[in-house]
Design a protein around this motif. Structure first.
Motif, PDB file in Angstrom:
ATOM      1  N   ARG A  37      -1.416  -4.509  10.834  1.00 43.48           N
ATOM      2  CA  ARG A  37      -1.243  -3.547   9.735  1.00 43.48           C
ATOM      3  C   ARG A  37      -2.390  -2.535   9.764  1.00 43.48           C
ATOM      4  N   GLU A  38      -3.610  -3.009  10.033  1.00 41.43           N
ATOM      5  CA  GLU A  38      -4.772  -2.116  10.122  1.00 41.43           C
ATOM      6  C   GLU A  38      -4.630  -1.154  11.302  1.00 41.43           C
ATOM      7  N   HIS A  39      -4.121  -1.660  12.413  1.00 41.22           N
ATOM      8  CA  HIS A  39      -3.887  -0.819  13.596  1.00 41.22           C
ATOM      9  C   HIS A  39      -2.860   0.269  13.289  1.00 41.22           C
ATOM     10  N   LEU A  40      -1.790  -0.101  12.576  1.00 43.04           N
ATOM     11  CA  LEU A  40      -0.756   0.871  12.195  1.00 43.04           C
ATOM     12  C   LEU A  40      -1.351   1.924  11.259  1.00 43.04           C
ATOM     13  N   ARG A  41      -2.151   1.493  10.291  1.00 42.18           N
ATOM     14  CA  ARG A  41      -2.754   2.440   9.357  1.00 42.18           C
ATOM     15  C   ARG A  41      -3.686   3.403  10.094  1.00 42.18           C
ATOM     16  N   TYR A  42      -4.440   2.902  11.053  1.00 40.48           N
ATOM     17  CA  TYR A  42      -5.355   3.747  11.841  1.00 40.48           C
ATOM     18  C   TYR A  42      -4.568   4.788  12.642  1.00 40.48           C
ATOM     19  N   LEU A  43      -3.490   4.385  13.315  1.00 38.88           N
ATOM     20  CA  LEU A  43      -2.687   5.337  14.094  1.00 38.88           C
ATOM     21  C   LEU A  43      -2.017   6.375  13.201  1.00 38.88           C
ATOM     22  N   GLU A  44      -1.592   5.977  11.984  1.00 38.02           N
ATOM     23  CA  GLU A  44      -1.000   6.954  11.056  1.00 38.02           C
ATOM     24  C   GLU A  44      -2.042   7.964  10.591  1.00 38.02           C
TER      25      GLU A  44
END
Length: 194
Positions: A37-44
């Motif tokens: 989830r943190e990785h997804l938030r960073y890419l967004e």
């Protein structure tokens, strides 16, 4: 689903290229994995920052600058290749002598040969000069007698100084320009400064 596979699917999701069949397993994995989830938030956040960036106008002479740098880098590569070729040639021919060095060696060899011939009476008689009846022979005999009349320790000192100077000179002439430069710099560094 493993996190490594989820990371690949997250990238496709952010790029809006993830098929619907893979979306449900990814959402299930994201609900249970805080790292993904943190990785997804960073890419967004990265994607949003791309949209908020201002466009940079390229300089008018950008193409000319690029072509100049390419041409300069080609010249530098060619110069490096030529330098490497020169180094490999100097390693192949380690004794590169100049014309002045060659003439010096020839002169000294000629003097040594003539000295040998003049010192041997049987060989001296074969020469058209120095056979004992001309001015050169008289001058040579006169110089030889003058040298023999000097004190032997003085004569040894003269020969030692002349031989040392001649040896250093021959060595420096045969060594080449680079070695001569290093030697002269070393001598100058050791000389006293007044």
């Amino acid at each position: 689903m493993h996190c490594a596979k989820a990371a690949f699917y997250i990238q496709l999701y952010v790029d809006k290229r993830l098929p619907l069949a893979k979306l449900r397993p990814l959402e299930t994995h994201l609900s249970s994995c805080s790292a993904c989830r943190e990785h997804l938030r960073y890419l967004e956040l990265v994607e949003q920052s791309f949209y908020s960036m201002q466009q940079v106008i390229e300089p008018a002479n950008l193409t000319q600058n690029i072509m100049f740098r390419v041409a300069r880098s080609v010249q530098q590569v060619e110069q490096a290749r030529q330098e490497e070729l020169r180094r490999s040639e100097s390693n192949f021919f380690p004794l590169r002598i100049s014309l002045s060095e060659l003439l010096t060696v020839l002169f000294l060899a000629t003097v040594a040969t003539l000295g040998f011939f003049l010192g041997q009476p049987s060989l001296r008689a074969l020469l058209p000069l120095a056979n004992g009846h001309d001015a050169l022979s008289y001058a040579f005999v006169n110089a030889w007698n003058q040298l023999l009349s000097i004190n032997s320790s003085t004569l040894m000192l003269i020969f030692w100084i002349a031989g040392t100077a001649l040896g250093v000179w021959i060595t420096l002439m045969a060594a080449g320009n680079e070695v001569r430069t290093i030697w002269f710099k070393a001598v100058q560094d050791r000389l006293p400064v007044w």
